[in-house]
Design a protein around this motif. Sequence first.
Motif, PDB file in Angstrom:
ATOM      1  N   ALA A   1       9.260  -6.901  15.740  1.00 16.57           N
ATOM      2  CA  ALA A   1       8.722  -8.090  14.822  1.00 16.57           C
ATOM      3  C   ALA A   1       8.952  -8.263  13.409  1.00 16.57           C
ATOM      4  CB  ALA A   1       6.992  -7.823  14.899  1.00 16.57           C
ATOM      5  N   GLU A   2       9.293  -7.148  12.802  1.00 19.73           N
ATOM      6  CA  GLU A   2       9.542  -6.945  11.427  1.00 19.73           C
ATOM      7  C   GLU A   2      10.823  -7.854  11.358  1.00 19.73           C
ATOM      8  OE1 GLU A   2       8.069  -6.350   8.805  1.00 19.73           O
ATOM      9  OE2 GLU A   2       6.262  -5.812   9.789  1.00 19.73           O
TER      10      GLU A   2
ATOM     11  N   LYS B   1      10.743 -11.654  11.571  1.00 19.81           N
ATOM     12  CA  LYS B   1      10.303 -12.449  10.263  1.00 19.81           C
ATOM     13  C   LYS B   1      11.538 -12.779   9.353  1.00 19.81           C
ATOM     14  CE  LYS B   1       5.828  -9.945  10.531  1.00 19.81           C
ATOM     15  NZ  LYS B   1       4.938  -8.895   9.937  1.00 19.81           N
ATOM     16  N   GLU B   2      12.749 -11.971   9.281  1.00 18.29           N
ATOM     17  CA  GLU B   2      13.469 -12.640   8.355  1.00 18.29           C
ATOM     18  C   GLU B   2      14.270 -13.746   8.731  1.00 18.29           C
ATOM     19  OE1 GLU B   2      14.651 -10.700   6.044  1.00 18.29           O
ATOM     20  OE2 GLU B   2      13.273  -8.890   6.449  1.00 18.29           O
TER      21      GLU B   2
END
Length: 549
Positions: A255-256, A259-260
């Motif tokens: 998920a991280e 997000k980019e």
Amino acid sequence: MWSVRVLSGPQAGQIFDMKLGKNIFGRGSQCDVKILSVGISKEHCEIHIYKDKAMIVDLKSSNGTFVNGVKIQHSIIQLGDKFSLFDVIMDVIPTPEIRPKAPATVRPKAARANHAVAVQATGNAARQLEPHVQSGAFPQLQMQQMQYQQSTAEPAQSAVLQVSFQEKLENYIENVFMAAIYKTAGVLPFKQVLLGFVLLLVLMVTVLSLIPLTTITQESNYHEAGKRAKTIARNLARLNESALTTDQFANISVAEALKEDGITEALIINQLDGSIIAPSEIAGRQSAKPLVSQIRKEQRSVVSRIDSKTIGASHPIGAYDLATGETKVKYHAVVYYDVSSLNVDDGRVISLFMQTLVMASILGMILYFIFSRLIQYPLTALNKQIDTALRDKTDRADVFFDYPAFQQLVANVNLMLNRLTHSSNDLSAIQPKQSRDFELSNLVEMIAQPGILISQGGLVIALNHQFETLSQMTKENLLQQSYTEITDTALRQNIESLIAKSKEAPYEKHFDRIPFSQFECDISIQACLGSGDHPEFFFIVLSKIEEIV
């Protein structure tokens, strides 16, 4: 070898070959080049021919020697230069291999045989060789000519092939491409044509400048996207490395990375079978993307261009192997980055294009101003020099401009000024012709009878008030118009008949009779001769016939 070609005078068209060393030009019989003109001195000038240059020397002639319109005592001359001995103009040319044959003359049998041998050996039938043949000097000249032809035969053939292609290219450019431009320059004002080409150049440069700019921008975007994708893949590997090494697959997350900005997809791939570990919704599936097979083979960090819009990057994740006691690559963090997210938006592209166009237009206007003035300057300067030369009766115009075509124009202008200044015969022939039509027009006005002056081409040059009254036509309707515009059919036919008679017998006065409504007139014509005993004007007078009571 060099030759001179006569351009004016009774010998115009003749070509004289020059030998190495001294060549004397003049009217005398002992001269190497005999010029038949009363203004030429017996020994007028010398031309010295060397291997690499030629020099002309004036022999204190009465009327002077001129090179490209400038009077000289001695001067270096080159191929293409024009020089004049008083009123006879010549130019310097390469000796032609083929030239028109001279008219056949009756010669003794032995002389004809020697001349035939000379023609066959050298391919040159010029009259200038005959004295050499008859004097026995021909064998040496023949040997030199044959050696020269042999030494230059092969280079000449290769030069012909090269010149042929160059001439074809130049002819195509001149007759096809430039012909349309010349036609445009003839229809529109020259400055508008020049401005049009400058604006076209500005537009083309602006548009073409966007091509390398776009290419550089795209390459920069791919490079930046690769670096960002590689960094995100490394961070994704570090976030999930602990969970993967302890087999806590429930804690694995991508998920991280998603997000980019620009990341379209993020995966954790198993090195052993290529199955997907995360995200959990597609876990266990096999990935068929080309980057997966590549990273499984190389087992290292990889950055690769997937297509024109996508960059793929991966980072290996190692785990301790109990069997070998070593750390091996067991997983890969993979991300896919959208390069288009780094592209410049359309508004900025349009703004950049307009800025470039404005700057190029400013530079183009400066270029147009300089070019228009640069073209105008030599022509204006030459025009002023010609005006000054004609007013002060000098024989040269000094305009220095390093351009061969313009230098040739100045040379020709100097030759004309030289002839106008030093040839009284030419001036006497020109001056009366300039005002003769005005003189004859005044004579028409002075006579009491109806009169009209018609040019050789049939244009009405002058008519008096009496003719206007008789023909019932005004000067505004007839001057500089054809006499066939006369509405009186009988008068027009009489004029046409008398002009035909006057052309057949220009030295005689011709008469005819023409009836009008209330009286009859005698109509007479007299031709006014110009150069060459040809009628230049026709002077027609009508006289009323008085009735005898």
